[in-house]
Scaffold this motif. Structure first.
Motif, PDB file in Angstrom:
ATOM      1  N   GLY A 171       0.792  -1.227   0.000  1.00 20.43           N
ATOM      2  CA  GLY A 171       0.000   0.000   0.000  1.00 20.43           C
ATOM      3  C   GLY A 171       0.818   1.266   0.000  1.00 20.43           C
ATOM      4  O   GLY A 171       0.265   2.357   0.179  1.00 20.43           O
ATOM      5  N   ASP A 172       2.134   1.157  -0.226  1.00 18.37           N
ATOM      6  CA  ASP A 172       3.003   2.341  -0.235  1.00 18.37           C
ATOM      7  C   ASP A 172       3.113   2.972  -1.615  1.00 18.37           C
ATOM      8  O   ASP A 172       3.629   4.076  -1.745  1.00 18.37           O
ATOM      9  CB  ASP A 172       4.405   1.966   0.266  1.00 18.37           C
ATOM     10  CG  ASP A 172       4.387   1.510   1.718  1.00 18.37           C
ATOM     11  OD1 ASP A 172       3.531   2.011   2.470  1.00 18.37           O
ATOM     12  OD2 ASP A 172       5.205   0.648   2.086  1.00 18.37           O
ATOM     13  N   LEU A 173       2.675   2.276  -2.654  1.00 25.30           N
ATOM     14  CA  LEU A 173       2.596   2.821  -4.005  1.00 25.30           C
ATOM     15  C   LEU A 173       1.191   2.549  -4.549  1.00 25.30           C
ATOM     16  O   LEU A 173       0.528   1.598  -4.140  1.00 25.30           O
ATOM     17  CB  LEU A 173       3.629   2.173  -4.935  1.00 25.30           C
ATOM     18  CG  LEU A 173       5.099   2.561  -4.759  1.00 25.30           C
ATOM     19  CD1 LEU A 173       5.963   1.751  -5.728  1.00 25.30           C
ATOM     20  CD2 LEU A 173       5.322   4.052  -4.981  1.00 25.30           C
ATOM     21  N   ASP A 174       0.761   3.401  -5.464  1.00 25.10           N
ATOM     22  CA  ASP A 174      -0.547   3.225  -6.094  1.00 25.10           C
ATOM     23  C   ASP A 174      -0.434   2.637  -7.499  1.00 25.10           C
ATOM     24  O   ASP A 174      -1.343   1.945  -7.961  1.00 25.10           O
ATOM     25  CB  ASP A 174      -1.277   4.569  -6.171  1.00 25.10           C
ATOM     26  CG  ASP A 174      -1.468   5.184  -4.800  1.00 25.10           C
ATOM     27  OD1 ASP A 174      -2.037   4.504  -3.927  1.00 25.10           O
ATOM     28  OD2 ASP A 174      -1.032   6.339  -4.591  1.00 25.10           O
ATOM     29  N   VAL A 175       0.668   2.931  -8.178  1.00 23.78           N
ATOM     30  CA  VAL A 175       0.906   2.427  -9.528  1.00 23.78           C
ATOM     31  C   VAL A 175       2.375   2.066  -9.661  1.00 23.78           C
ATOM     32  O   VAL A 175       3.248   2.790  -9.165  1.00 23.78           O
ATOM     33  CB  VAL A 175       0.542   3.471 -10.612  1.00 23.78           C
ATOM     34  CG1 VAL A 175       0.794   2.905 -12.010  1.00 23.78           C
ATOM     35  CG2 VAL A 175      -0.911   3.906 -10.486  1.00 23.78           C
ATOM     36  N   VAL A 176       2.647   0.970 -10.335  1.00 22.56           N
ATOM     37  CA  VAL A 176       4.018   0.551 -10.652  1.00 22.56           C
ATOM     38  C   VAL A 176       4.218   0.687 -12.150  1.00 22.56           C
ATOM     39  O   VAL A 176       3.367   0.246 -12.937  1.00 22.56           O
ATOM     40  CB  VAL A 176       4.260  -0.906 -10.215  1.00 22.56           C
ATOM     41  CG1 VAL A 176       5.482  -1.500 -10.905  1.00 22.56           C
ATOM     42  CG2 VAL A 176       4.418  -0.993  -8.700  1.00 22.56           C
TER      43      VAL A 176
ATOM     44  N   ARG B  32       4.619  -8.465 -15.980  1.00 19.15           N
ATOM     45  CA  ARG B  32       3.277  -8.550 -15.413  1.00 19.15           C
ATOM     46  C   ARG B  32       3.288  -9.516 -14.234  1.00 19.15           C
ATOM     47  O   ARG B  32       3.677 -10.677 -14.394  1.00 19.15           O
ATOM     48  CB  ARG B  32       2.284  -9.069 -16.455  1.00 19.15           C
ATOM     49  CG  ARG B  32       2.129  -8.200 -17.693  1.00 19.15           C
ATOM     50  CD  ARG B  32       1.295  -8.954 -18.714  1.00 19.15           C
ATOM     51  NE  ARG B  32       1.084  -8.197 -19.932  1.00 19.15           N
ATOM     52  CZ  ARG B  32      -0.013  -7.498 -20.189  1.00 19.15           C
ATOM     53  NH1 ARG B  32      -0.988  -7.447 -19.301  1.00 19.15           N
ATOM     54  NH2 ARG B  32      -0.145  -6.844 -21.329  1.00 19.15           N
ATOM     55  N   PRO B  33       2.854  -9.116 -13.065  1.00 19.03           N
ATOM     56  CA  PRO B  33       2.776 -10.049 -11.937  1.00 19.03           C
ATOM     57  C   PRO B  33       1.649 -11.049 -12.154  1.00 19.03           C
ATOM     58  O   PRO B  33       0.662 -10.766 -12.841  1.00 19.03           O
ATOM     59  CB  PRO B  33       2.485  -9.135 -10.742  1.00 19.03           C
ATOM     60  CG  PRO B  33       1.804  -7.945 -11.346  1.00 19.03           C
ATOM     61  CD  PRO B  33       2.415  -7.763 -12.707  1.00 19.03           C
ATOM     62  N   VAL B  34       1.773 -12.236 -11.556  1.00 14.25           N
ATOM     63  CA  VAL B  34       0.772 -13.282 -11.771  1.00 14.25           C
ATOM     64  C   VAL B  34      -0.317 -13.271 -10.698  1.00 14.25           C
ATOM     65  O   VAL B  34      -1.328 -13.944 -10.841  1.00 14.25           O
ATOM     66  CB  VAL B  34       1.449 -14.679 -11.794  1.00 14.25           C
ATOM     67  CG1 VAL B  34       2.388 -14.772 -12.982  1.00 14.25           C
ATOM     68  CG2 VAL B  34       2.212 -14.946 -10.496  1.00 14.25           C
ATOM     69  N   THR B  35      -0.160 -12.508  -9.628  1.00 16.15           N
ATOM     70  CA  THR B  35      -1.147 -12.497  -8.559  1.00 16.15           C
ATOM     71  C   THR B  35      -2.473 -11.910  -9.026  1.00 16.15           C
ATOM     72  O   THR B  35      -2.506 -10.961  -9.801  1.00 16.15           O
ATOM     73  CB  THR B  35      -0.632 -11.692  -7.341  1.00 16.15           C
ATOM     74  OG1 THR B  35      -1.697 -11.561  -6.388  1.00 16.15           O
ATOM     75  CG2 THR B  35      -0.199 -10.294  -7.747  1.00 16.15           C
ATOM     76  N   GLY B  36      -3.576 -12.469  -8.535  1.00 17.52           N
ATOM     77  CA  GLY B  36      -4.898 -11.973  -8.894  1.00 17.52           C
ATOM     78  C   GLY B  36      -5.264 -10.674  -8.208  1.00 17.52           C
ATOM     79  O   GLY B  36      -6.294 -10.075  -8.531  1.00 17.52           O
ATOM     80  N   ASN B  37      -4.433 -10.231  -7.261  1.00 20.98           N
ATOM     81  CA  ASN B  37      -4.715  -8.981  -6.556  1.00 20.98           C
ATOM     82  C   ASN B  37      -4.326  -7.753  -7.368  1.00 20.98           C
ATOM     83  O   ASN B  37      -4.658  -6.633  -6.973  1.00 20.98           O
ATOM     84  CB  ASN B  37      -3.968  -8.943  -5.213  1.00 20.98           C
ATOM     85  CG  ASN B  37      -4.425 -10.042  -4.282  1.00 20.98           C
ATOM     86  OD1 ASN B  37      -5.594 -10.421  -4.294  1.00 20.98           O
ATOM     87  ND2 ASN B  37      -3.517 -10.557  -3.472  1.00 20.98           N
ATOM     88  N   PHE B  38      -3.585  -7.954  -8.456  1.00 18.64           N
ATOM     89  CA  PHE B  38      -3.103  -6.842  -9.269  1.00 18.64           C
ATOM     90  C   PHE B  38      -3.746  -6.876 -10.656  1.00 18.64           C
ATOM     91  O   PHE B  38      -4.134  -7.927 -11.157  1.00 18.64           O
ATOM     92  CB  PHE B  38      -1.578  -6.907  -9.439  1.00 18.64           C
ATOM     93  CG  PHE B  38      -0.799  -6.667  -8.177  1.00 18.64           C
ATOM     94  CD1 PHE B  38      -1.352  -5.994  -7.101  1.00 18.64           C
ATOM     95  CD2 PHE B  38       0.516  -7.117  -8.069  1.00 18.64           C
ATOM     96  CE1 PHE B  38      -0.625  -5.772  -5.942  1.00 18.64           C
ATOM     97  CE2 PHE B  38       1.253  -6.900  -6.923  1.00 18.64           C
ATOM     98  CZ  PHE B  38       0.675  -6.227  -5.854  1.00 18.64           C
ATOM     99  N   ARG B  39      -3.829  -5.696 -11.244  1.00 19.98           N
ATOM    100  CA  ARG B  39      -4.198  -5.552 -12.655  1.00 19.98           C
ATOM    101  C   ARG B  39      -2.996  -4.944 -13.366  1.00 19.98           C
ATOM    102  O   ARG B  39      -2.174  -4.268 -12.745  1.00 19.98           O
ATOM    103  CB  ARG B  39      -5.418  -4.645 -12.817  1.00 19.98           C
ATOM    104  CG  ARG B  39      -6.666  -5.151 -12.103  1.00 19.98           C
ATOM    105  CD  ARG B  39      -7.246  -6.368 -12.809  1.00 19.98           C
ATOM    106  NE  ARG B  39      -8.465  -6.835 -12.161  1.00 19.98           N
ATOM    107  CZ  ARG B  39      -8.499  -7.760 -11.212  1.00 19.98           C
ATOM    108  NH1 ARG B  39      -7.371  -8.314 -10.795  1.00 19.98           N
ATOM    109  NH2 ARG B  39      -9.639  -8.133 -10.673  1.00 19.98           N
ATOM    110  N   SER B  40      -2.881  -5.178 -14.686  1.00 16.42           N
ATOM    111  CA  SER B  40      -1.706  -4.661 -15.399  1.00 16.42           C
ATOM    112  C   SER B  40      -2.059  -4.317 -16.833  1.00 16.42           C
ATOM    113  O   SER B  40      -3.066  -4.772 -17.381  1.00 16.42           O
ATOM    114  CB  SER B  40      -0.561  -5.680 -15.367  1.00 16.42           C
ATOM    115  OG  SER B  40      -0.918  -6.860 -16.051  1.00 16.42           O
ATOM    116  N   ARG B  41      -1.187  -3.515 -17.427  1.00 14.37           N
ATOM    117  CA  ARG B  41      -1.322  -3.121 -18.831  1.00 14.37           C
ATOM    118  C   ARG B  41       0.075  -2.954 -19.416  1.00 14.37           C
ATOM    119  O   ARG B  41       0.916  -2.258 -18.841  1.00 14.37           O
ATOM    120  CB  ARG B  41      -2.077  -1.798 -18.936  1.00 14.37           C
ATOM    121  CG  ARG B  41      -2.303  -1.332 -20.386  1.00 14.37           C
ATOM    122  CD  ARG B  41      -2.692   0.137 -20.432  1.00 14.37           C
ATOM    123  NE  ARG B  41      -3.786   0.450 -19.535  1.00 14.37           N
ATOM    124  CZ  ARG B  41      -4.143   1.693 -19.221  1.00 14.37           C
ATOM    125  NH1 ARG B  41      -3.467   2.721 -19.729  1.00 14.37           N
ATOM    126  NH2 ARG B  41      -5.152   1.911 -18.409  1.00 14.37           N
ATOM    127  N   ALA B  42       0.351  -3.603 -20.548  1.00 13.27           N
ATOM    128  CA  ALA B  42       1.655  -3.456 -21.208  1.00 13.27           C
ATOM    129  C   ALA B  42       1.726  -2.100 -21.891  1.00 13.27           C
ATOM    130  O   ALA B  42       0.770  -1.656 -22.538  1.00 13.27           O
ATOM    131  CB  ALA B  42       1.863  -4.566 -22.221  1.00 13.27           C
TER     132      ALA B  42
END
Length: 290
Positions: A139-144, A149-159
């Motif tokens: 929770g220390d960053l809002d966007v990376v 792309r991480p494989v965890t279902g807790n994250f969303r990603s876009r190339a």
């Protein structure tokens, strides 16, 4: 003490007439009188002196009026700030980024943010991808803005952009003068590889290319410091790796393109799956780079 009582008092302080103040507030005169009485009981002093001929503020009322205006204005500002944040028009978004993201993505995104969401504050923080993802999960960053792309279902990603990777060697290395090297020639070549904990996507891109080429890498050292890697390559016959964006021919090291296969990494935006309108405003300003 209720905010509506302060609003009613300020209307009366401006009108100095119960009828006009009540009409302005869309309440009855008895209701306005009751609100004033409750406010005065709460404060503990008389704020308004009223007779059959005139309405005026007492000295205590004049002093109270000044501070009441500050409170009401502050409440209005708080409401506007909350509504702006809910709409993604104000607030703060903390963005982690790496070197390629800064070069290809961050600058145009910040320019668009300033034009479209001027009340949103963007806090950029440069980190390697591994620490960025850990900070995102905490929770220390809002966007990376980093590699892979991480494989965890807790994250969303876009190339956002795909970057080729190259070998990097010292100027005295036998590969320094070559235009391209087949990946299979890395067999038996001692190399410096990324620490996977800090750069998982880059580490995996190289090891995956090695598997496709049918070879096993001879990893002499793990490191994640580009400066330290360049120093090692300048004094030892080692092969390092970098994105094509990161390295250029310089005084001590030389980039050499790889082929068959040519490894590559994606710079991606990654964020938590939870709702966040301010973060989404930042994401709306990101563009895929060809």
């Amino acid at each position: 003490m209720e905010l509506r009582h302060l609003v009613s008092f300020l209307a009366l302080a401006e009108e100095l007439h119960f009828g006009r103040a009540a009409a302005r507030l869309h309440v009855t005169q008895p209701s306005l009188s009751q609100q004033l009485q409750r406010l005065e009981r709460s404060v503990g002093v008389e704020l308004v002196s009223r007779t059959s001929h005139a309405v005026r503020l007492t000295p205590a009322g004049r002093a109270f009026e000044t501070e009441a205006r500050v409170v009401v204005a502050g409440a209005g500002k708080a409401v506007r700030a909350a509504r702006a944040a809910a709409d993604g028009r104000a607030g703060t978004v903390r963005v982690g980024y790496n070197f390629p993201a800064a070069r290809h993505v961050l600058s145009p995104t910040l320019a668009r943010m300033h034009a479209e969401f001027p009340e949103v504050v963007v806090e950029p923080r440069e980190r390697r991808t591994g620490p960025q993802l850990a900070a995102l999960a905490a929770g220390d960053l809002d966007v990376v803005l980093g590699y892979g792309r991480p494989v965890t279902g807790n994250f969303r990603s876009r190339a956002l952009v795909r970057l080729p990777m190259v070998a990097v060697v010292g100027r005295e290395h036998p590969w320094a003068g070559r235009e391209r090297v087949p990946f299979a020639e890395l067999a038996g070549q001692p190399c410096v590889l990324f620490d996977r904990a800090r750069s998982p996507a880059m580490h995996d891109a190289i090891t995956s290319a090695a598997r496709r080429a049918g070879i096993r890498l001879d990893v002499a050292q793990l490191t994640d410091d580009p400066v330290a890697t360049a120093i090692l390559l300048s004094v030892r016959p080692l092969v390092g790796f970098a994105s094509a964006t990161r390295v250029a021919a310089g005084q001590d090291v030389v980039p050499v393109p790889l082929s068959d296969p040519s490894p590559a990494v994606e710079v991606c935006a990654v964020w938590r799956a939870e709702e966040d309108p301010v973060r989404d405003a930042f994401l709306s300003c990101l563009e895929v780079v060809s």
